[in-house]
Design an enzyme around this catalytic site. Structure first.
Site, short mmCIF file in Angstrom:
data_model
loop_
_atom_site.label_atom_id
_atom_site.label_comp_id
_atom_site.label_asym_id
_atom_site.label_seq_id
_atom_site.Cartn_x
_atom_site.Cartn_y
_atom_site.Cartn_z
N LYS A 119 0.90 -1.30 -0.12
CA LYS A 119 -0.03 -0.20 -0.04
C LYS A 119 0.73 1.23 0.02
O LYS A 119 2.05 1.19 0.51
CB LYS A 119 -0.98 0.01 1.13
P1 NAD Z 1 -13.18 6.93 -3.40
O1 NAD Z 1 -12.42 8.13 -3.17
O2 NAD Z 1 -13.58 6.58 -4.88
O3 NAD Z 1 -14.82 7.22 -2.73
C1 NAD Z 1 -14.66 7.34 -1.03
C2 NAD Z 1 -15.98 7.89 -0.92
O4 NAD Z 1 -16.23 8.18 0.51
C3 NAD Z 1 -16.34 9.13 -1.32
O5 NAD Z 1 -17.88 9.29 -1.85
C4 NAD Z 1 -16.06 10.08 -0.28
O6 NAD Z 1 -16.80 11.45 -0.37
C5 NAD Z 1 -16.52 9.28 0.93
N1 NAD Z 1 -16.15 9.54 2.28
C6 NAD Z 1 -14.69 9.97 2.54
N2 NAD Z 1 -14.86 10.44 3.91
C7 NAD Z 1 -16.22 9.87 4.28
C8 NAD Z 1 -16.75 10.10 5.65
N3 NAD Z 1 -16.03 10.77 6.62
N4 NAD Z 1 -17.98 9.74 5.70
C9 NAD Z 1 -18.49 9.24 4.67
N5 NAD Z 1 -18.00 9.35 3.43
C10 NAD Z 1 -16.84 9.50 3.28
O7 NAD Z 1 -12.38 5.73 -2.85
P2 NAD Z 1 -12.93 4.10 -3.13
O8 NAD Z 1 -12.05 3.56 -4.02
O9 NAD Z 1 -14.31 4.15 -3.05
O10 NAD Z 1 -12.60 3.81 -1.50
C11 NAD Z 1 -13.46 3.37 -0.48
C12 NAD Z 1 -12.80 2.42 0.41
O11 NAD Z 1 -12.65 1.14 -0.31
C13 NAD Z 1 -11.45 2.78 0.72
O12 NAD Z 1 -11.36 2.23 2.32
C14 NAD Z 1 -10.50 1.92 -0.10
O13 NAD Z 1 -9.41 1.44 0.47
C15 NAD Z 1 -11.30 0.66 -0.19
N6 NAD Z 1 -11.23 -0.12 -1.39
C16 NAD Z 1 -11.13 0.33 -2.60
C17 NAD Z 1 -11.07 -0.52 -3.66
C18 NAD Z 1 -11.02 -0.01 -5.08
O14 NAD Z 1 -10.92 -0.69 -6.09
N7 NAD Z 1 -11.37 1.28 -5.22
C19 NAD Z 1 -10.58 -1.95 -3.62
C20 NAD Z 1 -10.65 -2.27 -2.40
C21 NAD Z 1 -11.01 -1.63 -1.10
#
Ligand code: NAD
Length: 430
Positions: A119
Protein backbone atom coordinates in the site's frame (compact mmCIF):
# COMPACT_ATOMS: atom_id res chain seq x y z
CA UNK A 1 4.89 -5.68 19.98
CA UNK A 2 4.22 -3.77 23.25
CA UNK A 3 1.11 -1.59 23.60
CA UNK A 4 1.86 2.07 22.87
CA UNK A 5 1.61 3.04 26.56
CA UNK A 6 4.34 0.55 27.45
CA UNK A 7 6.86 2.03 25.07
CA UNK A 8 9.98 3.24 26.88
CA UNK A 9 13.10 5.08 25.75
CA UNK A 10 14.87 1.72 25.50
CA UNK A 11 12.05 0.47 23.27
CA UNK A 12 11.10 3.35 20.97
CA UNK A 13 8.12 2.57 18.69
CA UNK A 14 8.90 1.33 15.22
CA UNK A 15 7.98 3.85 12.55
CA UNK A 16 4.79 2.09 11.43
CA UNK A 17 3.38 1.47 14.92
CA UNK A 18 0.16 3.51 14.80
CA UNK A 19 -3.35 2.69 16.06
CA UNK A 20 -4.42 1.28 12.66
CA UNK A 21 -1.33 -0.95 12.51
CA UNK A 22 -2.11 -2.12 16.05
CA UNK A 23 -5.61 -3.00 14.82
CA UNK A 24 -4.14 -5.07 11.97
CA UNK A 25 -1.76 -6.83 14.40
CA UNK A 26 -4.54 -7.43 16.94
CA UNK A 27 -6.73 -9.04 14.25
CA UNK A 28 -3.76 -11.13 13.13
CA UNK A 29 -3.07 -12.25 16.70
CA UNK A 30 -6.75 -13.17 17.23
CA UNK A 31 -6.64 -15.39 14.12
CA UNK A 32 -3.24 -17.00 14.72
CA UNK A 33 -4.35 -19.53 17.39
CA UNK A 34 -6.69 -21.11 14.81
CA UNK A 35 -4.19 -20.98 11.94
CA UNK A 36 -1.72 -23.54 13.28
CA UNK A 37 1.46 -21.72 12.27
CA UNK A 38 4.83 -21.53 14.07
CA UNK A 39 5.88 -18.62 16.30
CA UNK A 40 8.75 -17.85 13.92
CA UNK A 41 6.29 -17.38 11.04
CA UNK A 42 3.98 -15.26 13.19
CA UNK A 43 6.92 -13.02 14.10
CA UNK A 44 8.03 -12.80 10.46
CA UNK A 45 4.56 -11.80 9.25
CA UNK A 46 4.06 -9.20 12.00
CA UNK A 47 6.62 -6.91 10.34
CA UNK A 48 6.35 -5.47 6.82
CA UNK A 49 9.14 -6.58 4.48
CA UNK A 50 10.01 -3.14 3.15
CA UNK A 51 8.87 0.41 4.05
CA UNK A 52 9.83 3.45 2.05
CA UNK A 53 9.29 7.15 2.80
CA UNK A 54 10.02 9.60 -0.01
CA UNK A 55 9.85 13.35 -0.49
CA UNK A 56 7.61 14.45 -3.37
CA UNK A 57 8.58 17.99 -4.36
CA UNK A 58 6.43 19.83 -6.93
CA UNK A 59 5.90 23.30 -8.29
CA UNK A 60 2.42 24.64 -7.45
CA UNK A 61 0.31 26.58 -9.95
CA UNK A 62 1.11 29.84 -8.15
CA UNK A 63 4.85 29.29 -8.72
CA UNK A 64 5.73 28.22 -5.15
CA UNK A 65 7.52 24.91 -4.56
CA UNK A 66 6.36 22.51 -1.91
CA UNK A 67 7.20 19.00 -0.69
CA UNK A 68 4.70 16.23 0.18
CA UNK A 69 5.60 13.06 2.11
CA UNK A 70 5.04 9.86 0.11
CA UNK A 71 4.97 6.25 1.33
CA UNK A 72 5.09 2.70 0.01
CA UNK A 73 4.99 -0.36 2.25
CA UNK A 74 5.43 -3.91 0.91
CA UNK A 75 4.29 -6.40 3.51
CA UNK A 76 5.13 -9.78 2.00
CA UNK A 77 6.56 -10.96 -1.32
CA UNK A 78 6.51 -14.65 -0.47
CA UNK A 79 3.71 -15.52 -2.93
CA UNK A 80 4.72 -13.17 -5.75
CA UNK A 81 4.99 -9.46 -6.53
CA UNK A 82 3.34 -7.14 -4.05
CA UNK A 83 0.10 -5.44 -5.02
CA UNK A 84 -1.83 -2.57 -3.55
CA UNK A 85 -3.42 0.82 -3.95
CA UNK A 86 -2.07 4.34 -3.88
CA UNK A 87 -4.13 6.90 -1.92
CA UNK A 88 -3.99 10.68 -1.72
CA UNK A 89 -5.28 11.83 1.65
CA UNK A 90 -4.24 14.19 4.48
CA UNK A 91 -4.06 11.23 6.91
CA UNK A 92 -1.76 8.94 4.93
CA UNK A 93 1.07 7.69 7.13
CA UNK A 94 3.58 4.86 7.20
CA UNK A 95 1.47 3.09 9.85
CA UNK A 96 -1.70 3.35 7.77
CA UNK A 97 0.13 1.96 4.72
CA UNK A 98 1.66 -0.83 6.83
CA UNK A 99 -1.74 -1.90 8.19
CA UNK A 100 -3.36 -1.77 4.76
CA UNK A 101 -0.44 -3.67 3.18
CA UNK A 102 -0.83 -6.46 5.74
CA UNK A 103 -4.57 -6.73 4.98
CA UNK A 104 -3.69 -6.87 1.27
CA UNK A 105 -1.40 -9.85 1.95
CA UNK A 106 -4.20 -11.81 3.62
CA UNK A 107 -6.70 -10.70 0.95
CA UNK A 108 -4.54 -11.84 -2.00
CA UNK A 109 -3.74 -15.13 -0.29
CA UNK A 110 -7.40 -15.72 0.59
CA UNK A 111 -8.39 -15.21 -3.05
CA UNK A 112 -5.45 -17.44 -4.10
CA UNK A 113 -3.89 -14.69 -6.20
CA UNK A 114 -0.10 -14.98 -6.71
CA UNK A 115 0.61 -11.70 -4.90
CA UNK A 116 1.64 -10.26 -1.56
CA UNK A 117 0.32 -7.04 -0.08
CA UNK A 118 1.49 -3.45 -0.51
CA UNK A 119 0.00 0.00 0.00
CA UNK A 120 1.20 3.53 -0.58
CA UNK A 121 0.17 7.10 -0.87
CA UNK A 122 0.94 10.76 -0.59
CA UNK A 123 -0.04 12.86 2.40
CA UNK A 124 -1.88 15.73 0.72
CA UNK A 125 -5.34 17.22 0.36
CA UNK A 126 -6.21 16.10 -3.18
CA UNK A 127 -9.22 18.43 -3.34
CA UNK A 128 -6.92 21.42 -2.88
CA UNK A 129 -4.74 20.44 -5.87
CA UNK A 130 -5.36 21.26 -9.53
CA UNK A 131 -5.22 18.59 -12.22
CA UNK A 132 -1.76 19.82 -13.24
CA UNK A 133 -0.53 19.65 -9.64
CA UNK A 134 -1.99 16.13 -9.24
CA UNK A 135 -0.17 15.06 -12.37
CA UNK A 136 3.07 16.55 -11.02
CA UNK A 137 2.88 14.77 -7.64
CA UNK A 138 1.93 11.49 -9.35
CA UNK A 139 4.83 11.58 -11.79
CA UNK A 140 7.38 12.61 -9.16
CA UNK A 141 6.09 10.01 -6.68
CA UNK A 142 6.39 7.32 -9.39
CA UNK A 143 9.94 8.42 -10.15
CA UNK A 144 10.82 8.17 -6.44
CA UNK A 145 9.35 4.65 -6.29
CA UNK A 146 11.26 3.38 -9.37
CA UNK A 147 13.80 1.35 -7.33
CA UNK A 148 11.06 -0.71 -5.66
CA UNK A 149 8.19 -1.08 -8.17
CA UNK A 150 7.93 -3.19 -11.33
CA UNK A 151 5.60 -5.75 -12.95
CA UNK A 152 7.43 -8.56 -11.08
CA UNK A 153 8.18 -6.52 -7.94
CA UNK A 154 5.28 -4.30 -6.88
CA UNK A 155 2.23 -3.25 -8.93
CA UNK A 156 0.29 -0.13 -7.80
CA UNK A 157 -3.47 0.40 -8.29
CA UNK A 158 -6.01 3.16 -7.51
CA UNK A 159 -7.32 3.75 -4.00
CA UNK A 160 -8.87 6.74 -2.22
CA UNK A 161 -8.78 9.86 -4.43
CA UNK A 162 -6.75 8.20 -7.18
CA UNK A 163 -8.21 6.84 -10.40
CA UNK A 164 -7.46 5.56 -13.86
CA UNK A 165 -5.94 8.90 -14.87
CA UNK A 166 -3.51 8.62 -11.94
CA UNK A 167 -2.59 5.11 -13.10
CA UNK A 168 -2.09 6.34 -16.68
CA UNK A 169 0.41 8.97 -15.43
CA UNK A 170 2.20 6.32 -13.34
CA UNK A 171 2.34 3.91 -16.29
CA UNK A 172 3.65 6.64 -18.60
CA UNK A 173 6.32 7.81 -16.13
CA UNK A 174 7.55 4.23 -15.59
CA UNK A 175 7.46 3.44 -19.32
CA UNK A 176 9.43 6.58 -20.23
CA UNK A 177 12.13 5.52 -17.76
CA UNK A 178 12.52 1.99 -19.15
CA UNK A 179 12.10 3.05 -22.79
CA UNK A 180 9.04 1.07 -23.85
CA UNK A 181 5.36 0.72 -22.90
CA UNK A 182 4.88 -1.35 -19.74
CA UNK A 183 1.11 -1.58 -19.19
CA UNK A 184 1.57 -4.34 -16.56
CA UNK A 185 3.28 -1.92 -14.12
CA UNK A 186 -0.11 -0.70 -12.79
CA UNK A 187 -3.70 -1.92 -12.77
CA UNK A 188 -6.89 0.11 -12.85
CA UNK A 189 -5.62 2.10 -15.85
CA UNK A 190 -7.67 3.27 -18.85
CA UNK A 191 -8.71 0.60 -21.35
CA UNK A 192 -6.85 2.52 -24.10
CA UNK A 193 -3.50 1.56 -22.54
CA UNK A 194 -4.22 -2.01 -21.46
CA UNK A 195 -6.76 -1.53 -18.69
CA UNK A 196 -9.35 -4.22 -18.14
CA UNK A 197 -13.02 -3.81 -18.88
CA UNK A 198 -15.00 -4.20 -15.64
CA UNK A 199 -12.08 -3.10 -13.39
CA UNK A 200 -13.85 0.14 -12.44
CA UNK A 201 -16.96 -1.72 -11.22
CA UNK A 202 -15.13 -4.77 -9.85
CA UNK A 203 -14.88 -3.88 -6.16
CA UNK A 204 -18.47 -2.67 -5.79
CA UNK A 205 -19.80 -5.58 -7.85
CA UNK A 206 -17.72 -8.01 -5.75
CA UNK A 207 -19.16 -6.54 -2.54
CA UNK A 208 -22.67 -7.35 -3.75
CA UNK A 209 -21.64 -10.85 -4.95
CA UNK A 210 -20.52 -11.55 -1.35
CA UNK A 211 -23.65 -9.97 0.17
CA UNK A 212 -25.81 -12.07 -2.15
CA UNK A 213 -24.03 -15.32 -1.17
CA UNK A 214 -24.34 -14.44 2.53
CA UNK A 215 -28.08 -13.77 2.10
CA UNK A 216 -28.46 -17.15 0.41
CA UNK A 217 -26.72 -18.90 3.34
CA UNK A 218 -28.98 -17.06 5.79
CA UNK A 219 -32.11 -17.77 3.76
CA UNK A 220 -32.74 -14.09 3.09
CA UNK A 221 -33.94 -12.85 -0.27
CA UNK A 222 -31.64 -9.96 -1.30
CA UNK A 223 -34.50 -8.40 -3.26
CA UNK A 224 -36.44 -6.27 -0.80
CA UNK A 225 -33.66 -5.97 1.81
CA UNK A 226 -33.33 -2.41 3.10
CA UNK A 227 -29.77 -1.22 2.58
CA UNK A 228 -27.68 1.77 3.73
CA UNK A 229 -24.41 2.57 1.96
CA UNK A 230 -21.75 4.82 3.50
CA UNK A 231 -19.34 6.21 0.89
CA UNK A 232 -20.50 6.99 -2.64
CA UNK A 233 -17.21 6.71 -4.51
CA UNK A 234 -15.71 4.03 -6.73
CA UNK A 235 -16.81 1.25 -4.36
CA UNK A 236 -19.96 2.58 -2.66
CA UNK A 237 -21.72 4.03 -5.70
CA UNK A 238 -21.27 0.83 -7.69
CA UNK A 239 -22.33 -1.32 -4.71
CA UNK A 240 -25.48 0.82 -4.31
CA UNK A 241 -26.24 0.46 -8.02
CA UNK A 242 -25.70 -3.33 -7.95
CA UNK A 243 -27.96 -3.64 -4.87
CA UNK A 244 -30.61 -1.55 -6.61
CA UNK A 245 -30.30 -3.73 -9.76
CA UNK A 246 -31.01 -6.83 -7.64
CA UNK A 247 -34.20 -5.37 -6.20
CA UNK A 248 -32.80 -4.35 -2.81
CA UNK A 249 -34.16 -1.04 -1.46
CA UNK A 250 -31.35 1.45 -0.85
CA UNK A 251 -32.80 3.76 1.81
CA UNK A 252 -29.74 5.96 2.47
CA UNK A 253 -26.34 6.78 1.00
CA UNK A 254 -23.63 9.26 1.98
CA UNK A 255 -20.31 10.74 0.97
CA UNK A 256 -17.94 13.04 2.83
CA UNK A 257 -20.30 15.99 2.29
CA UNK A 258 -23.24 14.22 4.02
CA UNK A 259 -26.02 11.75 3.36
CA UNK A 260 -29.45 11.41 1.76
CA UNK A 261 -32.28 9.17 2.89
CA UNK A 262 -35.65 8.06 1.55
CA UNK A 263 -37.59 5.38 3.38
CA UNK A 264 -39.30 4.34 0.13
CA UNK A 265 -35.94 3.83 -1.62
CA UNK A 266 -33.59 6.34 -3.24
CA UNK A 267 -33.36 6.76 -7.00
CA UNK A 268 -29.85 5.26 -7.18
CA UNK A 269 -29.35 5.53 -10.99
CA UNK A 270 -30.02 9.27 -10.77
CA UNK A 271 -27.70 9.73 -7.74
CA UNK A 272 -25.04 7.69 -9.55
CA UNK A 273 -25.31 10.00 -12.56
CA UNK A 274 -25.11 13.00 -10.21
CA UNK A 275 -21.90 11.64 -8.62
CA UNK A 276 -20.35 11.00 -12.04
CA UNK A 277 -21.08 14.57 -13.05
CA UNK A 278 -20.32 16.41 -9.80
CA UNK A 279 -17.79 14.13 -8.08
CA UNK A 280 -17.68 11.76 -5.14
CA UNK A 281 -18.31 14.48 -2.54
CA UNK A 282 -21.42 16.18 -3.84
CA UNK A 283 -24.44 14.49 -2.25
CA UNK A 284 -25.02 17.41 0.12
CA UNK A 285 -25.85 19.55 -2.93
CA UNK A 286 -28.50 17.07 -4.09
CA UNK A 287 -32.13 17.71 -3.12
CA UNK A 288 -33.83 15.32 -0.71
CA UNK A 289 -33.92 14.49 2.99
CA UNK A 290 -30.43 14.99 4.39
CA UNK A 291 -28.74 13.02 7.19
CA UNK A 292 -25.28 13.29 8.72
CA UNK A 293 -22.83 10.42 8.40
CA UNK A 294 -23.20 9.69 12.11
CA UNK A 295 -27.00 9.40 11.79
CA UNK A 296 -26.72 7.32 8.62
CA UNK A 297 -24.77 4.56 10.35
CA UNK A 298 -27.52 4.19 12.95
CA UNK A 299 -30.55 4.12 10.62
CA UNK A 300 -32.82 1.07 10.83
CA UNK A 301 -31.93 -1.26 7.92
CA UNK A 302 -31.10 -4.87 7.08
CA UNK A 303 -27.71 -4.44 5.40
CA UNK A 304 -25.17 -1.69 6.13
CA UNK A 305 -22.45 -1.38 3.50
CA UNK A 306 -19.39 0.53 4.76
CA UNK A 307 -17.60 1.85 1.67
CA UNK A 308 -15.92 5.08 2.78
CA UNK A 309 -12.89 4.70 5.01
CA UNK A 310 -11.47 2.99 8.10
CA UNK A 311 -12.66 3.15 11.71
CA UNK A 312 -16.26 4.21 11.06
CA UNK A 313 -18.05 1.80 13.40
CA UNK A 314 -16.44 1.73 16.82
CA UNK A 315 -17.18 0.49 20.34
CA UNK A 316 -18.95 3.80 20.87
CA UNK A 317 -21.51 3.74 18.04
CA UNK A 318 -21.75 -0.03 17.35
CA UNK A 319 -24.39 -0.59 20.08
CA UNK A 320 -26.66 1.88 18.24
CA UNK A 321 -26.17 0.30 14.78
CA UNK A 322 -29.43 -1.44 13.88
CA UNK A 323 -28.38 -3.30 10.71
CA UNK A 324 -28.80 -7.08 10.66
CA UNK A 325 -25.68 -7.54 8.50
CA UNK A 326 -22.55 -5.41 7.92
CA UNK A 327 -20.62 -5.56 4.63
CA UNK A 328 -17.15 -4.02 4.60
CA UNK A 329 -16.51 -2.45 1.20
CA UNK A 330 -13.85 -0.19 2.74
CA UNK A 331 -10.71 -1.43 4.43
CA UNK A 332 -10.84 -1.55 8.23
CA UNK A 333 -14.17 0.31 8.75
CA UNK A 334 -15.12 -1.75 11.83
CA UNK A 335 -12.87 -1.56 14.90
CA UNK A 336 -12.07 -4.53 17.14
CA UNK A 337 -14.44 -3.20 19.81
CA UNK A 338 -17.28 -2.92 17.29
CA UNK A 339 -16.52 -6.43 16.03
CA UNK A 340 -16.97 -7.71 19.59
CA UNK A 341 -20.36 -5.94 19.87
CA UNK A 342 -21.59 -7.50 16.61
CA UNK A 343 -20.25 -10.97 17.49
CA UNK A 344 -22.11 -10.79 20.81
CA UNK A 345 -25.34 -9.79 19.03
CA UNK A 346 -24.91 -12.39 16.27
CA UNK A 347 -24.76 -9.74 13.52
CA UNK A 348 -22.60 -11.14 10.68
CA UNK A 349 -19.79 -8.84 9.54
CA UNK A 350 -18.69 -9.69 6.00
CA UNK A 351 -14.99 -8.85 6.39
CA UNK A 352 -13.07 -6.43 4.18
CA UNK A 353 -10.40 -8.87 3.03
CA UNK A 354 -13.12 -11.03 1.49
CA UNK A 355 -15.85 -8.53 0.66
CA UNK A 356 -13.80 -5.89 -1.17
CA UNK A 357 -11.46 -8.36 -2.89
CA UNK A 358 -13.19 -7.92 -6.27
CA UNK A 359 -10.89 -5.01 -7.10
CA UNK A 360 -7.62 -6.83 -6.61
CA UNK A 361 -9.02 -9.93 -8.31
CA UNK A 362 -9.88 -8.05 -11.50
CA UNK A 363 -6.55 -6.22 -11.15
CA UNK A 364 -4.93 -9.64 -11.27
CA UNK A 365 -6.94 -10.44 -14.41
CA UNK A 366 -5.75 -7.10 -15.88
CA UNK A 367 -2.09 -7.92 -15.13
CA UNK A 368 -2.43 -11.39 -16.63
CA UNK A 369 -4.07 -9.93 -19.77
CA UNK A 370 -1.31 -7.30 -20.07
CA UNK A 371 1.47 -9.88 -19.66
CA UNK A 372 -0.19 -12.14 -22.26
CA UNK A 373 -1.26 -9.25 -24.55
CA UNK A 374 -4.61 -11.03 -24.85
CA UNK A 375 -7.86 -9.41 -23.68
CA UNK A 376 -11.12 -10.89 -22.37
CA UNK A 377 -14.59 -9.40 -22.62
CA UNK A 378 -16.80 -8.05 -19.84
CA UNK A 379 -18.98 -11.13 -19.41
CA UNK A 380 -15.90 -13.36 -19.21
CA UNK A 381 -14.38 -11.19 -16.51
CA UNK A 382 -17.59 -10.85 -14.51
CA UNK A 383 -18.08 -14.60 -14.52
CA UNK A 384 -14.41 -15.32 -13.61
CA UNK A 385 -14.77 -12.81 -10.74
CA UNK A 386 -17.98 -14.45 -9.50
CA UNK A 387 -16.19 -17.85 -9.48
CA UNK A 388 -13.23 -16.49 -7.48
CA UNK A 389 -15.37 -14.58 -4.97
CA UNK A 390 -17.75 -17.51 -4.57
CA UNK A 391 -14.92 -19.97 -3.96
CA UNK A 392 -13.31 -17.70 -1.31
CA UNK A 393 -16.69 -16.97 0.32
CA UNK A 394 -17.54 -20.69 0.60
CA UNK A 395 -14.16 -21.55 2.15
CA UNK A 396 -14.58 -18.73 4.71
CA UNK A 397 -18.21 -19.49 5.56
CA UNK A 398 -17.56 -23.21 5.97
CA UNK A 399 -14.49 -22.68 8.19
CA UNK A 400 -16.41 -20.19 10.35
CA UNK A 401 -19.24 -22.69 10.80
CA UNK A 402 -16.96 -25.65 11.43
CA UNK A 403 -14.78 -23.88 14.02
CA UNK A 404 -17.33 -21.46 15.51
CA UNK A 405 -15.35 -18.38 14.53
CA UNK A 406 -16.43 -15.02 13.20
CA UNK A 407 -16.26 -14.55 9.44
CA UNK A 408 -13.34 -12.15 9.95
CA UNK A 409 -11.36 -14.71 11.91
CA UNK A 410 -12.13 -17.37 9.30
CA UNK A 411 -11.06 -15.08 6.43
CA UNK A 412 -7.84 -14.14 8.19
CA UNK A 413 -7.06 -17.75 9.11
CA UNK A 414 -7.62 -18.84 5.50
CA UNK A 415 -5.29 -16.12 4.16
CA UNK A 416 -2.64 -16.58 6.85
CA UNK A 417 -2.48 -20.35 6.28
CA UNK A 418 -1.76 -19.85 2.55
CA UNK A 419 1.11 -17.41 3.23
CA UNK A 420 2.51 -19.50 6.09
CA UNK A 421 2.54 -22.65 3.94
CA UNK A 422 4.51 -20.84 1.24
CA UNK A 423 6.95 -19.41 3.80
CA UNK A 424 7.44 -22.86 5.28
CA UNK A 425 8.13 -24.43 1.91
CA UNK A 426 10.50 -21.69 0.79
CA UNK A 427 12.49 -21.74 4.06
CA UNK A 428 14.74 -18.98 5.39
CA UNK A 429 17.28 -17.28 3.13
CA UNK A 430 20.30 -17.51 3.31
P1 NAD B 1 -13.24 6.99 -3.42
O1 NAD B 1 -12.32 8.10 -3.11
O2 NAD B 1 -13.65 6.72 -4.83
O3 NAD B 1 -14.59 7.10 -2.57
C1 NAD B 1 -14.60 7.30 -1.20
C2 NAD B 1 -16.01 7.79 -0.85
O4 NAD B 1 -16.11 7.92 0.57
C3 NAD B 1 -16.35 9.17 -1.42
O5 NAD B 1 -17.72 9.20 -1.78
C4 NAD B 1 -16.08 10.09 -0.25
O6 NAD B 1 -16.79 11.31 -0.35
C5 NAD B 1 -16.58 9.24 0.88
N1 NAD B 1 -16.08 9.62 2.19
C6 NAD B 1 -14.84 10.05 2.54
N2 NAD B 1 -14.80 10.34 3.85
C7 NAD B 1 -16.04 10.10 4.33
C8 NAD B 1 -16.66 10.21 5.60
N3 NAD B 1 -15.98 10.66 6.65
N4 NAD B 1 -17.95 9.83 5.72
C9 NAD B 1 -18.66 9.38 4.66
N5 NAD B 1 -18.15 9.28 3.44
C10 NAD B 1 -16.86 9.62 3.27
O7 NAD B 1 -12.55 5.67 -2.79
P2 NAD B 1 -12.90 4.16 -3.05
O8 NAD B 1 -11.96 3.61 -4.05
O9 NAD B 1 -14.38 4.02 -3.26
O10 NAD B 1 -12.47 3.52 -1.66
C11 NAD B 1 -13.35 3.47 -0.54
C12 NAD B 1 -12.81 2.42 0.40
O11 NAD B 1 -12.75 1.15 -0.26
C13 NAD B 1 -11.38 2.66 0.92
O12 NAD B 1 -11.28 2.14 2.24
C14 NAD B 1 -10.53 1.81 0.00
O13 NAD B 1 -9.30 1.43 0.59
C15 NAD B 1 -11.44 0.62 -0.18
N6 NAD B 1 -11.18 -0.19 -1.35
C16 NAD B 1 -11.23 0.35 -2.61
C17 NAD B 1 -11.00 -0.48 -3.71
C18 NAD B 1 -11.12 0.03 -5.13
O14 NAD B 1 -11.03 -0.79 -6.04
N7 NAD B 1 -11.35 1.31 -5.34
C19 NAD B 1 -10.70 -1.84 -3.52
C20 NAD B 1 -10.68 -2.35 -2.23
C21 NAD B 1 -10.93 -1.52 -1.16
Amino acid sequence: MPPVDEVTEERAPLEWETPLFHQAIAQFEQAVPYADVSDAIVERLSVPERSLIVAVPIKLDDGRRTVFPGYRVQHSSVLGPTKGGVRYDPHVSLGECAALSMWMTWKCALLRLPYGGAKGGIRCDPRALSLRELQAITRRFTAELLPVIGPQEDIPAPDMATDEQTMAWMMDTYSMQVGHAVPEIVTGKPISIGGSVFRAEATGAGVVMVVERACRRLDWDLAGQRCVVQGFGKVGAVAAQELHDRGAVVVAVSDVSGGLRDETGLDIPSLYAHALEHGHASLAEHEGEHVTNEELLELPCDILVLAALEEQVTGENAPRVKARMIAEGANGPTTLEADAVFAERGVPVLPDILTNAGGVTVSYFEWVQDLGRLFWDRDDIRSKLADKMGDAFDRVWELAEARGMTLRQAALVTGIREVAAALNDRGLYP
